[in-house]
Write a protein that holds these residues in place. Structure first.
Motif, mmCIF file in Angstrom:
data_model
loop_
_atom_site.group_PDB
_atom_site.id
_atom_site.type_symbol
_atom_site.label_atom_id
_atom_site.label_comp_id
_atom_site.label_asym_id
_atom_site.label_seq_id
_atom_site.Cartn_x
_atom_site.Cartn_y
_atom_site.Cartn_z
ATOM 1 N N ARG A 1 -4.696 -90.039 -22.215
ATOM 2 C CA ARG A 1 -5.382 -88.706 -22.229
ATOM 3 C C ARG A 1 -5.137 -88.347 -23.464
ATOM 4 N NH1 ARG A 1 -7.667 -87.065 -18.107
ATOM 5 N NH2 ARG A 1 -7.139 -89.181 -15.947
ATOM 6 N N ASN A 2 -4.970 -88.964 -25.013
ATOM 7 C CA ASN A 2 -5.026 -88.486 -25.959
ATOM 8 C C ASN A 2 -6.440 -88.024 -27.121
ATOM 9 O OD1 ASN A 2 -5.844 -91.325 -26.461
ATOM 10 N ND2 ASN A 2 -4.894 -91.421 -28.504
ATOM 11 N N TYR A 3 -7.510 -87.897 -25.631
ATOM 12 C CA TYR A 3 -8.105 -87.496 -27.073
ATOM 13 C C TYR A 3 -8.266 -86.170 -27.498
ATOM 14 C CZ TYR A 3 -9.016 -86.913 -21.340
ATOM 15 O OH TYR A 3 -8.534 -86.763 -19.920
ATOM 16 N N ASP B 1 -13.314 -83.313 -20.011
ATOM 17 C CA ASP B 1 -12.850 -84.642 -19.618
ATOM 18 C C ASP B 1 -14.321 -84.903 -18.754
ATOM 19 O OD1 ASP B 1 -9.946 -85.132 -18.806
ATOM 20 O OD2 ASP B 1 -10.119 -83.517 -17.804
ATOM 21 N N PRO C 1 -7.019 -79.988 -25.558
ATOM 22 C CA PRO C 1 -7.568 -81.148 -25.076
ATOM 23 C C PRO C 1 -9.291 -81.330 -24.941
ATOM 24 C CG PRO C 1 -6.951 -80.587 -23.481
ATOM 25 C CD PRO C 1 -6.028 -79.032 -24.647
ATOM 26 N N ALA D 1 -13.459 -91.521 -20.354
ATOM 27 C CA ALA D 1 -11.525 -90.292 -20.543
ATOM 28 C C ALA D 1 -10.521 -90.838 -19.023
ATOM 29 C CB ALA D 1 -12.171 -89.005 -19.664
ATOM 30 N N GLY D 2 -9.413 -90.687 -19.997
ATOM 31 C CA GLY D 2 -8.359 -91.443 -18.881
ATOM 32 C C GLY D 2 -8.798 -93.183 -19.081
#
Length: 201
Positions: free
Chosen positions: A177-179, A189, A186, A172-173
């Motif tokens: 941040r397009n998850y 995280d 979203p 994550a990150g």
């Protein structure tokens, strides 16, 4: 309703085939055809409408499983092909992979499993969600996908006790941040998950 709706129908066909090689490798092929005649959906204005024709979807899947004494893997590769202008939205490619090793150490007193789960789907205009209507609707503004989720995990078993640790969405990150799976919602995280099982005889 502003519009009158007519009956809609759905027709599905699928073929599956499997091949086992030396009791180690299993290969599966799946082919499917889905026809949605005059489906009803919510458009970009969040209004229910009826598609005037047929929306078709062709699906192809490759399933691969490898199992040895100390190594196991499972692969699921899916290809989706939709008819032009279809109100049904699906990513063109979906890949799910799970790989882990299985070891017995300390004179087989401890069983250790170490693995990695990965999920990827290609970019597409996913349906958005309206909480006021509790409905999904099509949208053409936000592209989601083209992102891989990585989740390594560890499992330790000592006689009746099993301990499980998973780093869910470890990356994550690290890749932006397009998850996002649903527009404006979203995915979680990075989360570290623990599990404990103790069997009392």
């Amino acid at each position: 309703w502003v519009n009158d709706f007519y009956s809609s129908t759905q027709t599905n066909f699928s073929l599956r085939g499997w091949k086992t090689i030396n009791n180690i490798v299993v290969i599966g092929l799946v082919g499917g055809f889905h026809n949605y005649n005059m489906p009803i959906y919510f458009d970009e204005n969040k209004i229910p409408v009826q598609f005037p024709g047929s929306a078709n979807a062709v699906l192809g899947q490759l399933l691969l499983s490898v199992k040895t004494k100390k190594f196991k893997s499972s692969t699921n590769f899916t290809y989706n092909k939709l008819s032009f202008g279809s109100p049904i939205r699906l990513p063109e490619f979906i890949v799910r992979e799970s790989v882990y090793g299985d070891f017995c150490i300390f004179k087989k007193a401890l069983q250790l499993q170490v693995g990695l789960d990965a999920t990827y789907f290609s970019a597409y205009f996913a349906d958005a969600y309206n909480p006021n209507l509790a409905q999904f609707y099509i949208q053409n503004s936000n592209v989601v996908g083209n992102y891989i989720f990585l989740s390594p995990w560890l499992s330790i078993k000592i006689k009746p006790v099993r301990v499980f640790v998973k780093a869910d969405h470890l990356n994550a990150g690290m890749m932006g941040r397009n998850y996002i799976i649903i527009p404006h919602y979203p995915q979680n995280d990075f989360v570290l998950k623990f599990g404990l099982a103790w069997v009392f005889n």
